[in-house]
Design a protein around this motif. Structure first.
Motif, short mmCIF file in Angstrom:
data_model
loop_
_atom_site.label_atom_id
_atom_site.label_comp_id
_atom_site.label_asym_id
_atom_site.label_seq_id
_atom_site.Cartn_x
_atom_site.Cartn_y
_atom_site.Cartn_z
N LEU A 1 -0.25 -55.05 -12.04
CA LEU A 1 -1.51 -55.25 -11.30
C LEU A 1 -2.04 -53.95 -10.69
O LEU A 1 -3.21 -53.88 -10.32
N TYR A 2 -1.19 -52.92 -10.62
CA TYR A 2 -1.66 -51.63 -10.08
C TYR A 2 -2.55 -50.91 -11.08
O TYR A 2 -3.10 -49.86 -10.79
N GLU A 3 -2.66 -51.48 -12.28
CA GLU A 3 -3.56 -50.88 -13.27
C GLU A 3 -4.72 -51.80 -13.57
O GLU A 3 -5.51 -51.55 -14.47
N ASP A 4 -4.89 -52.84 -12.82
CA ASP A 4 -5.95 -53.81 -13.05
C ASP A 4 -7.25 -53.28 -12.40
O ASP A 4 -7.29 -53.05 -11.19
N PRO A 5 -8.31 -53.07 -13.21
CA PRO A 5 -9.54 -52.46 -12.66
C PRO A 5 -10.14 -53.25 -11.50
O PRO A 5 -10.62 -52.65 -10.53
N GLU A 6 -10.10 -54.56 -11.55
CA GLU A 6 -10.70 -55.34 -10.44
C GLU A 6 -9.90 -55.17 -9.15
O GLU A 6 -10.46 -55.08 -8.06
N VAL A 7 -8.59 -55.10 -9.30
CA VAL A 7 -7.75 -54.89 -8.12
C VAL A 7 -8.01 -53.50 -7.55
O VAL A 7 -8.20 -53.32 -6.34
N LEU A 8 -8.08 -52.49 -8.43
CA LEU A 8 -8.28 -51.11 -7.96
C LEU A 8 -9.64 -50.93 -7.31
O LEU A 8 -9.78 -50.15 -6.37
N GLU A 9 -10.63 -51.67 -7.78
CA GLU A 9 -11.95 -51.54 -7.16
C GLU A 9 -11.93 -52.10 -5.74
O GLU A 9 -12.50 -51.52 -4.81
N ALA A 10 -11.25 -53.22 -5.56
CA ALA A 10 -11.21 -53.84 -4.23
C ALA A 10 -10.31 -53.06 -3.27
O ALA A 10 -10.58 -52.98 -2.08
N VAL A 11 -9.24 -52.47 -3.79
CA VAL A 11 -8.26 -51.77 -2.94
C VAL A 11 -7.99 -50.40 -3.54
O VAL A 11 -6.95 -50.17 -4.16
N PRO A 12 -8.93 -49.45 -3.34
CA PRO A 12 -8.82 -48.16 -4.02
C PRO A 12 -7.50 -47.45 -3.76
O PRO A 12 -6.98 -46.76 -4.64
N PHE A 13 -6.91 -47.61 -2.57
CA PHE A 13 -5.69 -46.84 -2.28
C PHE A 13 -4.49 -47.30 -3.11
O PHE A 13 -3.48 -46.62 -3.17
N LEU A 14 -4.63 -48.44 -3.77
CA LEU A 14 -3.51 -48.89 -4.61
C LEU A 14 -3.21 -47.90 -5.73
O LEU A 14 -2.08 -47.78 -6.18
N ALA A 15 -4.26 -47.17 -6.15
CA ALA A 15 -4.06 -46.18 -7.21
C ALA A 15 -3.08 -45.10 -6.76
O ALA A 15 -2.34 -44.54 -7.57
N ARG B 1 -5.38 -62.38 -6.90
CA ARG B 1 -6.35 -62.95 -5.95
C ARG B 1 -6.06 -62.44 -4.53
O ARG B 1 -6.96 -62.03 -3.80
N ARG B 2 -4.81 -62.42 -4.15
CA ARG B 2 -4.45 -61.97 -2.80
C ARG B 2 -4.68 -60.47 -2.60
O ARG B 2 -5.02 -60.03 -1.51
N ALA B 3 -4.50 -59.70 -3.68
CA ALA B 3 -4.75 -58.26 -3.58
C ALA B 3 -6.25 -58.02 -3.35
O ALA B 3 -6.65 -57.25 -2.48
N ILE B 4 -7.08 -58.73 -4.09
CA ILE B 4 -8.53 -58.51 -3.99
C ILE B 4 -9.07 -59.04 -2.65
O ILE B 4 -9.83 -58.38 -1.97
N ALA B 5 -8.62 -60.22 -2.27
CA ALA B 5 -9.17 -60.83 -1.06
C ALA B 5 -8.56 -60.26 0.22
O ALA B 5 -9.22 -60.20 1.25
N GLY B 6 -7.30 -59.84 0.17
CA GLY B 6 -6.63 -59.48 1.42
C GLY B 6 -5.90 -58.15 1.41
O GLY B 6 -5.17 -57.85 2.33
N SER B 7 -6.07 -57.35 0.37
CA SER B 7 -5.36 -56.08 0.15
C SER B 7 -3.83 -56.21 0.30
O SER B 7 -3.17 -55.32 0.83
N PHE B 8 -3.30 -57.31 -0.18
CA PHE B 8 -1.84 -57.45 -0.24
C PHE B 8 -1.33 -56.79 -1.50
O PHE B 8 -1.78 -57.12 -2.60
N ASN B 9 -0.43 -55.85 -1.36
CA ASN B 9 0.06 -55.08 -2.51
C ASN B 9 0.97 -55.94 -3.37
O ASN B 9 1.99 -56.43 -2.90
#
Ligand code: GLC
Length: 428
Positions: free
Chosen positions: A353-367, A339-347
């Motif tokens: 979670l670095y492979e979670d599609p919803e997280v990667l969509e919200a914070v593309p640079f995590l990839a 939730r914090r990664a998607i809402a606030g780009s907290f790594n």
């Protein structure tokens, strides 16, 4: 002022800065009221509040949020005063990745309760938070220094994303000059954190390490700063002040830099991942115009990103240790980190979670974060242990003198080294 007196002042300050989050669920037999100290930097207060509220609703306990200073250095000072006075004002503390060695004696061993979950977090963080076999904090999020840039301005001026400090300096100068010639007089080339505090240690470590100048103190305890590479790195940064960086950068922390960049007044910014979600938020003047990449490399060196981030710890002086551990369990859980990664780009500190599609969509640079983390440099907090704060203070004060033009880089690294040698005599 004695420690006790300060703790009393601290109590008054804290009392004025509380938010009450009461659980809606049927109160448990022993409903307790806990206090958590979490940062208000950027959106962090809201995110912490929402997470704590969810736990309060599930558990029936009540959580109060304690406002703490944004500056890591001031925050550490407040914690040290409260904890060494044995104050029970705070049950759960957000602590910096460089503090376990400084605060361990006041923190509860979370191993027995949360040790099994620890294996889902990055091992390097668990190692960082384990002292004498005691797991004194659970990882919450990871920070790494990154370069933010205005993709629209680079395109307009036909410039590439810089990969070396020389290119960054050149491109920032060119765009700043061209835009000012067109009447955009308030545009600056590069903003970063130049105030004399922990954030400057992070910035300057990146300059020095990326020039091949080491990490201040090597993992074996040797002081390594007095080199021509480190001096060159500091001279280069001093050259930015008043040219591509506003003179006020000498008093900037994270939020001052973000304020200027987000209002459209800077081409480049050095900041942590949290700035991404805010720059891209509805209503941000730079929404859709920002890119983020690794910080530049020095002439001989590779890029370097200072490793930062927050952990959650439970105070030994808490009167609610079991409930506090449960709150830490909730806030560091996979669902909450997502939730914090998607809402606030907290790594997240959980690699899965670095492979979670919803997280990667919200914070593309995590990839690409693995690359940034591969280039991550740790501050010398493990090797210097209880002396880390003195080491960092000597470093950021000396660097600040160089940035202010009171010494050149060569004299700066020599003077800082002499101060570090004195500190080392006390033992690390
Ligand atoms: C961020 C980092 C932390 C660092 C601080 C410096 O909060 O997570 O590790 O010490 O910035 O300002």
């Amino acid at each position: 002022m004695s420690v006790i007196a300060f703790a009393r002042v601290g109590r008054v300050l804290l009392a004025g800065a509380l938010t009450l989050l009461t659980g809606l669920a049927a109160a448990p037999v022993h409903a307790e009221t806990l206090r958590i100290a979490c940062s208000a930097l950027g959106e962090q207060r809201t995110l912490c509040e929402d997470g704590a509220r969810a736990w309060a609703e599930q558990s029936g306990h009540t959580v109060e949020l304690v406002a703490i200073p944004n500056s890591a250095t001031e925050r550490l000072g407040l914690y040290q005063q409260l904890l060494s006075a044995g104050a029970d004002d705070i049950d759960v503390l957000q602590i910096d990745v460089v503090w376990p060695g400084l605060l361990a004696e006041h923190l509860v061993d979370l191993g027995p309760a949360l040790g099994a979950e620890a294996q889902d977090h990055l091992p390097v963080l668990i190692e960082n938070n384990t002292l004498d076999g005691r797991l004194v904090a659970m990882p919450w999020f990871i920070d790494a220094g990154m370069l933010y840039y205005r993709a629209d301005l680079l395109e307009t001026h036909g410039r590439a994303v810089p990969t070396t400090w020389a290119e960054l300096t050149e491109t920032a100068t060119a765009i700043q000059d061209a835009e000012r010639a067109e009447g955009t007089n308030d545009l600056w080339g590069y903003v970063w954190q130049g105030r004399a505090y922990e954030g400057l240690t992070c910035n300057a470590l990146e300059w020095v390490a990326s020039h091949g100048g080491g990490t201040i103190v090597a993992p074996d305890g040797t002081i390594t700063l007095d080199t021509p590479d480190a001096a060159t790195a500091l001279d280069r940064a001093a050259g930015w002040v008043g040219t591509i960086s506003p003179p006020g950068v000498l008093n900037y922390a994270e939020e001052e830099a973000r304020g200027l960049f987000q209002s459209g007044q800077a081409v480049f910014m050095r900041n942590w991942p949290y700035a991404w979600a805010l720059a891209q938020a509805e209503g941000s003047p730079v929404k859709g115009k920002v890119g983020v990449t690794a910080l530049p490399a020095g002439p001989e060196g590779a890029p370097a990103a200072t490793l930062g981030g927050a952990q959650l710890a439970v105070s030994k002086h808490s009167g609610h240790i079991d409930a506090a551990i449960d709150l830490v369990r909730h806030l560091t859980s996979a669902a909450e980190q997502k939730r914090r990664a998607i809402a606030g780009s907290f790594n997240p500190s959980r690699p899965a979670l670095y492979e979670d599609p919803e997280v990667l969509e919200a914070v593309p640079f995590l990839a690409d974060m693995r690359e940034v983390l591969d280039a991550a440099v740790a501050r010398p907090s493990t090797v210097t242990g209880a002396r880390y704060n003195q080491v960092s203070t000597a470093f950021f004060n000396g660097v600040h003198e160089v940035l202010s033009g009171r010494m050149d880089g060569g004299a700066g690294v020599t003077a800082i080294t002499a101060r570090l040698q004195r500190i080392k005599r006390g033992g690390w």
